[in-house]
Design a protein around this motif. Structure first.
Motif, PDB file in Angstrom:
ATOM      1  N   VAL A 168       0.841  -1.198   0.000  1.00 35.73           N
ATOM      2  CA  VAL A 168       0.000   0.000   0.000  1.00 35.73           C
ATOM      3  C   VAL A 168       0.876   1.248   0.000  1.00 35.73           C
ATOM      4  O   VAL A 168       0.650   2.188  -0.777  1.00 35.73           O
ATOM      5  CB  VAL A 168      -0.956   0.006   1.211  1.00 35.73           C
ATOM      6  CG1 VAL A 168      -1.692   1.335   1.328  1.00 35.73           C
ATOM      7  CG2 VAL A 168      -1.944  -1.142   1.117  1.00 35.73           C
ATOM      8  N   TYR A 169       1.894   1.259   0.863  1.00 30.41           N
ATOM      9  CA  TYR A 169       2.804   2.407   0.919  1.00 30.41           C
ATOM     10  C   TYR A 169       3.559   2.579  -0.402  1.00 30.41           C
ATOM     11  O   TYR A 169       3.780   3.704  -0.863  1.00 30.41           O
ATOM     12  CB  TYR A 169       3.786   2.267   2.075  1.00 30.41           C
ATOM     13  CG  TYR A 169       3.137   2.315   3.438  1.00 30.41           C
ATOM     14  CD1 TYR A 169       2.063   3.148   3.710  1.00 30.41           C
ATOM     15  CD2 TYR A 169       3.605   1.519   4.462  1.00 30.41           C
ATOM     16  CE1 TYR A 169       1.470   3.184   4.950  1.00 30.41           C
ATOM     17  CE2 TYR A 169       3.020   1.551   5.724  1.00 30.41           C
ATOM     18  CZ  TYR A 169       1.946   2.389   5.961  1.00 30.41           C
ATOM     19  OH  TYR A 169       1.372   2.435   7.188  1.00 30.41           O
ATOM     20  N   ALA A 170       3.949   1.486  -1.011  1.00 30.73           N
ATOM     21  CA  ALA A 170       4.650   1.564  -2.296  1.00 30.73           C
ATOM     22  C   ALA A 170       3.728   2.111  -3.383  1.00 30.73           C
ATOM     23  O   ALA A 170       4.151   2.939  -4.207  1.00 30.73           O
ATOM     24  CB  ALA A 170       5.179   0.194  -2.693  1.00 30.73           C
ATOM     25  N   ALA A 171       2.456   1.694  -3.385  1.00 35.09           N
ATOM     26  CA  ALA A 171       1.508   2.190  -4.380  1.00 35.09           C
ATOM     27  C   ALA A 171       1.250   3.680  -4.189  1.00 35.09           C
ATOM     28  O   ALA A 171       1.188   4.447  -5.156  1.00 35.09           O
ATOM     29  CB  ALA A 171       0.200   1.404  -4.285  1.00 35.09           C
ATOM     30  N   ILE A 172       1.124   4.112  -2.947  1.00 35.69           N
ATOM     31  CA  ILE A 172       0.915   5.531  -2.672  1.00 35.69           C
ATOM     32  C   ILE A 172       2.138   6.340  -3.076  1.00 35.69           C
ATOM     33  O   ILE A 172       2.030   7.409  -3.692  1.00 35.69           O
ATOM     34  CB  ILE A 172       0.580   5.746  -1.184  1.00 35.69           C
ATOM     35  CG1 ILE A 172      -0.785   5.147  -0.862  1.00 35.69           C
ATOM     36  CG2 ILE A 172       0.617   7.226  -0.816  1.00 35.69           C
ATOM     37  CD1 ILE A 172      -1.125   5.111   0.607  1.00 35.69           C
ATOM     38  N   ALA A 173       3.318   5.834  -2.774  1.00 40.94           N
ATOM     39  CA  ALA A 173       4.549   6.536  -3.134  1.00 40.94           C
ATOM     40  C   ALA A 173       4.694   6.667  -4.647  1.00 40.94           C
ATOM     41  O   ALA A 173       5.067   7.731  -5.158  1.00 40.94           O
ATOM     42  CB  ALA A 173       5.755   5.814  -2.546  1.00 40.94           C
ATOM     43  N   MET A 174       4.376   5.615  -5.385  1.00 38.02           N
ATOM     44  CA  MET A 174       4.478   5.672  -6.851  1.00 38.02           C
ATOM     45  C   MET A 174       3.437   6.626  -7.429  1.00 38.02           C
ATOM     46  O   MET A 174       3.712   7.354  -8.384  1.00 38.02           O
ATOM     47  CB  MET A 174       4.314   4.272  -7.458  1.00 38.02           C
ATOM     48  CG  MET A 174       5.509   3.379  -7.250  1.00 38.02           C
ATOM     49  SD  MET A 174       7.049   4.058  -7.903  1.00 38.02           S
ATOM     50  CE  MET A 174       6.674   4.168  -9.626  1.00 38.02           C
ATOM     51  N   ALA A 175       2.222   6.625  -6.859  1.00 36.48           N
ATOM     52  CA  ALA A 175       1.186   7.536  -7.344  1.00 36.48           C
ATOM     53  C   ALA A 175       1.597   8.986  -7.113  1.00 36.48           C
ATOM     54  O   ALA A 175       1.415   9.836  -7.992  1.00 36.48           O
ATOM     55  CB  ALA A 175      -0.137   7.230  -6.654  1.00 36.48           C
ATOM     56  N   LEU A 176       2.149   9.288  -5.948  1.00 39.99           N
ATOM     57  CA  LEU A 176       2.622  10.647  -5.687  1.00 39.99           C
ATOM     58  C   LEU A 176       3.794  11.013  -6.587  1.00 39.99           C
ATOM     59  O   LEU A 176       3.893  12.139  -7.084  1.00 39.99           O
ATOM     60  CB  LEU A 176       3.032  10.783  -4.218  1.00 39.99           C
ATOM     61  CG  LEU A 176       1.886  10.826  -3.217  1.00 39.99           C
ATOM     62  CD1 LEU A 176       2.425  10.767  -1.801  1.00 39.99           C
ATOM     63  CD2 LEU A 176       1.053  12.083  -3.420  1.00 39.99           C
ATOM     64  N   HIS A 177       4.672  10.077  -6.819  1.00 45.50           N
ATOM     65  CA  HIS A 177       5.826  10.312  -7.692  1.00 45.50           C
ATOM     66  C   HIS A 177       5.361  10.690  -9.101  1.00 45.50           C
ATOM     67  O   HIS A 177       5.861  11.647  -9.693  1.00 45.50           O
ATOM     68  CB  HIS A 177       6.688   9.049  -7.725  1.00 45.50           C
ATOM     69  CG  HIS A 177       7.925   9.171  -8.544  1.00 45.50           C
ATOM     70  ND1 HIS A 177       9.017   9.892  -8.130  1.00 45.50           N
ATOM     71  CD2 HIS A 177       8.244   8.662  -9.756  1.00 45.50           C
ATOM     72  CE1 HIS A 177       9.960   9.816  -9.056  1.00 45.50           C
ATOM     73  NE2 HIS A 177       9.514   9.076 -10.050  1.00 45.50           N
TER      74      HIS A 177
END
Length: 50
Positions: free
Chosen positions: A6-15
Motif C-alpha cells: 500500500v505504501y509503495a503504491a501511494i509513493a508511486m502515485a505521488l511520484h
C-alpha cells in the motif's frame, strides 16, 4: 495486500502525480510554420463563381 504494498503504491502515485514520470522537459511552445505544398498552392486554388 500488506502495508508495504500500500505504501509503495501511494509513493508511486505521488511520484507520478508530481510530474516525475516524464522523459524530457517540453517548453510548451507550439510553432506553426507554413509549408508550401501542391494542396495549398496559389495556382491550385479555385475561384468562386458569382
Amino acid at each position: 495486500m500488506n502495508n508495504k504494498e500500500v505504501y509503495a503504491a501511494i509513493a508511486m502515485a505521488l511520484h507520478e502525480h508530481l510530474g516525475n514520470n516524464v522523459h524530457d522537459v517540453e517548453p510548451g511552445i507550439i510553432t506553426i510554420a507554413q509549408h508550401p505544398t501542391q494542396w495549398n498552392g496559389y495556382a491550385q486554388t479555385m475561384t468562386a463563381h458569382p
